[in-house]
Design a protein around this motif. Structure first.
Motif, PDB file in Angstrom:
ATOM      1  N   SER A   3      -0.037   1.851  12.268  1.00  0.00           N
ATOM      2  CA  SER A   3      -0.246   3.000  11.316  1.00  0.00           C
ATOM      3  C   SER A   3      -1.538   3.755  11.624  1.00  0.00           C
ATOM      4  CB  SER A   3       0.162   2.787  10.027  1.00  0.00           C
ATOM      5  OG  SER A   3      -0.311   1.511   9.714  1.00  0.00           O
ATOM      6  N   ASP A  43       0.676  -1.194   0.129  1.00  0.00           N
ATOM      7  CA  ASP A  43      -0.121  -0.102   0.157  1.00  0.00           C
ATOM      8  C   ASP A  43       0.897   1.189  -0.021  1.00  0.00           C
ATOM      9  OD1 ASP A  43      -1.928   1.692   0.266  1.00  0.00           O
ATOM     10  OD2 ASP A  43      -2.658   1.292   2.337  1.00  0.00           O
ATOM     11  N   ASP A  67      -3.505  -9.579   8.666  1.00  0.00           N
ATOM     12  CA  ASP A  67      -2.564  -8.340   8.823  1.00  0.00           C
ATOM     13  C   ASP A  67      -0.979  -8.951   8.616  1.00  0.00           C
ATOM     14  OD1 ASP A  67      -4.694  -6.744   9.333  1.00  0.00           O
ATOM     15  OD2 ASP A  67      -4.111  -6.020  10.944  1.00  0.00           O
ATOM     16  N   LYS A  96      -5.520   1.007   4.082  1.00  0.00           N
ATOM     17  CA  LYS A  96      -6.000  -0.485   4.052  1.00  0.00           C
ATOM     18  C   LYS A  96      -6.934  -0.816   3.564  1.00  0.00           C
ATOM     19  CE  LYS A  96      -6.156  -4.153   7.521  1.00  0.00           C
ATOM     20  NZ  LYS A  96      -6.573  -4.329   9.103  1.00  0.00           N
TER      21      LYS A  96
HETATM   22  N1  UDP Z   1      -2.001  -1.259   6.240  1.00  0.00           N
HETATM   23  C1  UDP Z   1      -2.093  -1.065   5.063  1.00  0.00           C
HETATM   24  N2  UDP Z   1      -2.400   0.522   4.717  1.00  0.00           N
HETATM   25  C2  UDP Z   1      -2.264   1.372   5.518  1.00  0.00           C
HETATM   26  C3  UDP Z   1      -2.265   1.094   7.083  1.00  0.00           C
HETATM   27  C4  UDP Z   1      -2.028  -0.171   7.543  1.00  0.00           C
HETATM   28  O1  UDP Z   1      -2.231  -1.684   4.352  1.00  0.00           O
HETATM   29  O2  UDP Z   1      -2.344   2.654   5.135  1.00  0.00           O
HETATM   30  C5  UDP Z   1      -1.911  -2.642   6.549  1.00  0.00           C
HETATM   31  C6  UDP Z   1      -0.536  -2.770   7.669  1.00  0.00           C
HETATM   32  O3  UDP Z   1       0.713  -3.107   6.987  1.00  0.00           O
HETATM   33  C7  UDP Z   1      -1.078  -3.931   8.496  1.00  0.00           C
HETATM   34  C8  UDP Z   1      -2.537  -3.727   8.469  1.00  0.00           C
HETATM   35  O4  UDP Z   1      -2.989  -2.957   7.617  1.00  0.00           O
HETATM   36  O5  UDP Z   1      -0.764  -5.271   7.550  1.00  0.00           O
HETATM   37  C9  UDP Z   1      -2.986  -3.533   9.954  1.00  0.00           C
HETATM   38  O6  UDP Z   1      -2.137  -2.254  10.272  1.00  0.00           O
HETATM   39  P1  UDP Z   1      -1.832  -1.871  11.725  1.00  0.00           P
HETATM   40  O7  UDP Z   1      -1.121  -2.721  12.427  1.00  0.00           O
HETATM   41  O8  UDP Z   1      -1.130  -0.535  11.466  1.00  0.00           O
HETATM   42  O9  UDP Z   1      -3.176  -1.640  12.264  1.00  0.00           O
HETATM   43  P2  UDP Z   1      -3.965  -2.265  13.834  1.00  0.00           P
HETATM   44  O10 UDP Z   1      -3.341  -3.449  13.909  1.00  0.00           O
HETATM   45  O11 UDP Z   1      -3.586  -1.109  14.780  1.00  0.00           O
HETATM   46  O12 UDP Z   1      -5.210  -2.383  13.444  1.00  0.00           O
END
Ligand code: UDP
Ligand code: MG
Length: 313
Positions: free
Chosen positions: A207, A44, A95, A75
């Motif tokens: 992120s 992404d 993820d 995402k």
């Molecule tokens: N991700 C993505 N684009 C973005 C932000 C996150 O593809 O703009 C992906 C990230 O690489 C990961 C998944 O979405 O595989 C979840 O992200 P993150 O761990 O930051 O979020 P959380 O675990 O807090 O939900």
């Protein structure tokens, strides 16, 4: 032999990509009699070497495929791209940061074989989450389930398995402003749940900042409920139904009965009541307008009229 598509959105995950690949490979070693798999990485718009990481995996293993975005689209767009390109009999969203443990894949497959069209990973409460995030998320789920037609389970994650029929229906949805999770919830289908503990993210930083989460919460509410839009109208109705009887009461007591209870209502009180009444009328008109906007909105997002689970016609 059934094909399973593993969809992994990745944003700045250069170190995690080989790790998650290894884990998935290990899991499918034990399942190779029944299942083959493909892994679709979606880069992404990462700023690190994520794209090289997936390219080098692709070079040594044809099961690894990738889509690289031209910039960061978020995402939701990344998972949609993965689902659009999945060829499997089922797809699994995962993820990249190993917070969705690949070792649970066999459990997802089991529930799927038992007849669930969608298997949803539900996170057990995360102790490390801050108090604000906890309270925020519990308020969010209370409100959304109160005002929306789509039931959303608290703590349900993007860690999901989708049957091919679900993927086909998902691919028909055209709205741009989307939350993948919410759309899948809207689709319905037979669902089952798997409860899991999300570990700390393995490497790198989450992120999703608080601001991003609030934005996500707001757009989910807008996408799944017209209540915010109609709120002004309801407020107007409440105000009118208080100020109208009040006004009548004042009028009757002051000018018809000539103040029998000795209230001696002042001119400014009368004025305030009239203004209140008029504000109520304006808000009701706004609410009416909102009804039209709501119907435009639902025409524009153009969701299918119905979703069939099975068909034999
Ligand atoms: N991700 C993505 N684009 C973005 C932000 C996150 O593809 O703009 C992906 C990230 O690489 C990961 C998944 O979405 O595989 C979840 O992200 P993150 O761990 O930051 O979020 P959380 O675990 O807090 O939900
Ligand atoms: Mg994470």
């Amino acid at each position: 032999m059934k094909l399973i598509s593993i969809i992994i959105p990745a944003y700045n995950e250069e170190k995690n990509i080989p790790l998650v690949y290894d884990e998935i490979k290990k899991v499918f070693e034990n399942l190779k009699e029944k299942y083959s798999y493909e892994i679709i990485f979606i880069d992404d718009g990462s700023k690190d070497k994520s794209s090289q990481a997936m390219e080098s995996l692709n070079a040594k293993d044809e099961k690894v495929k990738y889509i690289q975005f031209s910039r960061n689209f978020g995402k939701e767009a990344a998972t949609s791209a993965g689902i659009n390109n999945a060829k499997g009999d089922a797809a699994l969203l995962l993820d990249a940061d190993l917070q969705h443990p690949p070792k649970l894949i066999p459990e997802f497959l089991k529930k799927w074989e038992e007849g669930a069209d969608i298997v949803i990973g539900v996170r057990n409460k995360n102790k490390s989450d801050g108090i604000i995030k906890k309270i925020g998320s519990s308020i969010f789920y209370k409100i959304i389930n109160l005002i929306s037609d789509t039931q959303i389970i608290p703590q349900s994650t993007d860690f999901r398995l989708l049957d091919k029929t679900v993927i086909q229906e998902f691919n028909k949805l055209t709205e741009k402003n989307r939350i993948t999770r919410g759309l899948i919830d809207w689709l319905g289908f037979k669902r089952d749940y798997i409860y899991f503990n999300a570990d700390e993210r393995s490497i790198g930083e989450a992120s999703y900042s608080t601001v991003k989460l609030v934005k996500l919460a707001l757009s989910t509410m807008i996408a799944h409920s017209f209540f915010p839009l109609k709120f002004a109208g309801y407020l107007g109705i409440a105000i009118v139904s208080i100020s109208c009887p009040l006004g009548l009461l004042i009028f009757i007591s002051k000018y018809i009965l000539k103040d029998p209870w000795g209230l001696s209502i002042s001119g400014s009180a009368i004025l305030a009541t009239i203004i209140l009444f008029l504000i109520g009328i304006v808000l009701i008109c706004l609410g009416l307008m909102a009804l039209y906007i709501a119907s435009i909105q639902s025409e524009v997002i153009n969701r299918p009229l119905y979703v069939a689970r099975r068909k034999k016609v």
